[in-house]
Scaffold this active site. Structure first.
Site, PDB file in Angstrom:
ATOM      1  N   CYS A 101      66.270 -10.340   4.288  1.00 39.17           N
ATOM      2  CA  CYS A 101      66.421 -10.404   5.796  1.00 39.17           C
ATOM      3  C   CYS A 101      67.208 -11.260   6.606  1.00 39.17           C
ATOM      4  CB  CYS A 101      65.116 -10.352   6.363  1.00 39.17           C
ATOM      5  SG  CYS A 101      63.963 -12.008   6.312  1.00 39.17           S
ATOM      6  N   HIS A 103      60.599 -13.597   9.032  1.00 39.75           N
ATOM      7  CA  HIS A 103      61.403 -12.122   8.966  1.00 39.75           C
ATOM      8  C   HIS A 103      62.109 -12.291  10.303  1.00 39.75           C
ATOM      9  CE1 HIS A 103      62.176  -8.052   7.581  1.00 39.75           C
ATOM     10  NE2 HIS A 103      62.024  -7.611   8.669  1.00 39.75           N
ATOM     11  N   HIS A 129      66.684  -4.035   9.740  1.00 40.55           N
ATOM     12  CA  HIS A 129      66.366  -5.309   9.095  1.00 40.55           C
ATOM     13  C   HIS A 129      66.098  -4.691   7.610  1.00 40.55           C
ATOM     14  CE1 HIS A 129      61.782  -3.882   9.053  1.00 40.55           C
ATOM     15  NE2 HIS A 129      62.526  -2.728   9.459  1.00 40.55           N
TER      16      HIS A 129
END
Length: 260
Positions: free
Chosen positions: A163, A215, A227
């Site tokens: 990510c 994240h 993402h």
């Protein structure tokens, strides 16, 4: 002992947590990434990268040592390889070719030739000049280049990416340097007070039950986000977090939104 410096002279080099091939890969070096050498045990070197101050170990056979002057000259590179699956360069002899990935740094060229360390290369294609002014209008197109790239912990290419590697590599195309990990990136930029005020190119950060940032993704609008989760994907987002339609549930809890 005098400080030593190095540069990545291969397409992708794994950066590991410990000096072992069995150790966790925490990041990757791309061609042209340079670093200081912190430790050398004869088989592995511990490095500190120049562009994001990230530490880790790489195989001693996977870099080229450079002088301090060359190290400094690599600080302000203004040419990278754009969003294409691969880019070809060849060594001066013409018998060895490397296929590089998007985001690789290319030193200043003269008639398509450039030096990295003491080695002369020829660039087969074109580079781009990153511009922060183009970020808002161009970030969606660059982010979409990575769409469906498989998730890979520590990865930074279309062949496998995590990510924060995804956000770092997308922003590199516009000359914006981000730190390596999501929690580090969350400390950068300016806070966006409300989700409804977010714009394409803002970064959204998500935390776990302990409140740790785990994240990050790139806002495409104030209702959608791209993402890396299993693969690079587009999902809906609201004040609660990311909703995965395939799983029919929220997968990430929204913490903050930052504008870089």
């Amino acid at each position: 002992m005098n400080q030593q410096f190095g540069v990545c002279n291969l397409s992708l080099v794994p950066v590991r947590a410990e000096p072992s091939d069995k150790s966790e890969m925490t990041s990757q070096l791309l061609f042209g990434d340079h670093f200081t050498i912190q430790e050398n045990n004869g088989k592995w070197i511990r490095i500190l990268t120049a562009h994001d101050e990230y530490e880790g170990w790489i195989d001693i056979k996977q870099f080229e040592e450079i002088e301090h002057a060359a190290f400094v000259a690599l600080h302000d590179l203004n040419a990278v390889l754009g969003p294409a699956v691969s880019h070809s360069i060849s060594k001066q002899s013409g018998t060895e070719r490397l296929n590089l990935v998007a985001g690789s740094n290319i030193p200043k060229t003269l008639d398509k030739f450039f030096y990295l360390g003491k080695t002369k290369y020829k660039l087969e294609g074109e580079t781009i000049t990153p511009s922060k002014d183009k970020l808002r209008s161009g970030i969606t197109e660059v982010a979409m280049f990575y769409l469906n790239a498989p998730y890979l912990w520590g990865g930074k290419s279309v062949f496998g990416i995590d990510c924060s590697g995804f956000t770092q590599m997308v922003f590199r195309q516009f000359g914006v340097k981000l730190k390596r990990d999501a929690y580090q990136q969350a400390e950068e930029g300016e806070l966006v007070s409300f989700l409804q005020e977010s714009r394409a190119g803002d970064l959204a950060f998500f935390d776990n039950d302990e409140g740790k940032i785990t994240h990050v993704g790139i806002m495409l609008s104030n209702e959608t986000i791209i993402h890396a989760s299993g693969r690079v994907r587009i999902d809906g987002i609201d004040n609660q977090g990311i909703f995965n339609k395939e799983l029919k549930r929220y997968t990430h809890k929204l913490r903050i939104i930052k504008r870089m």
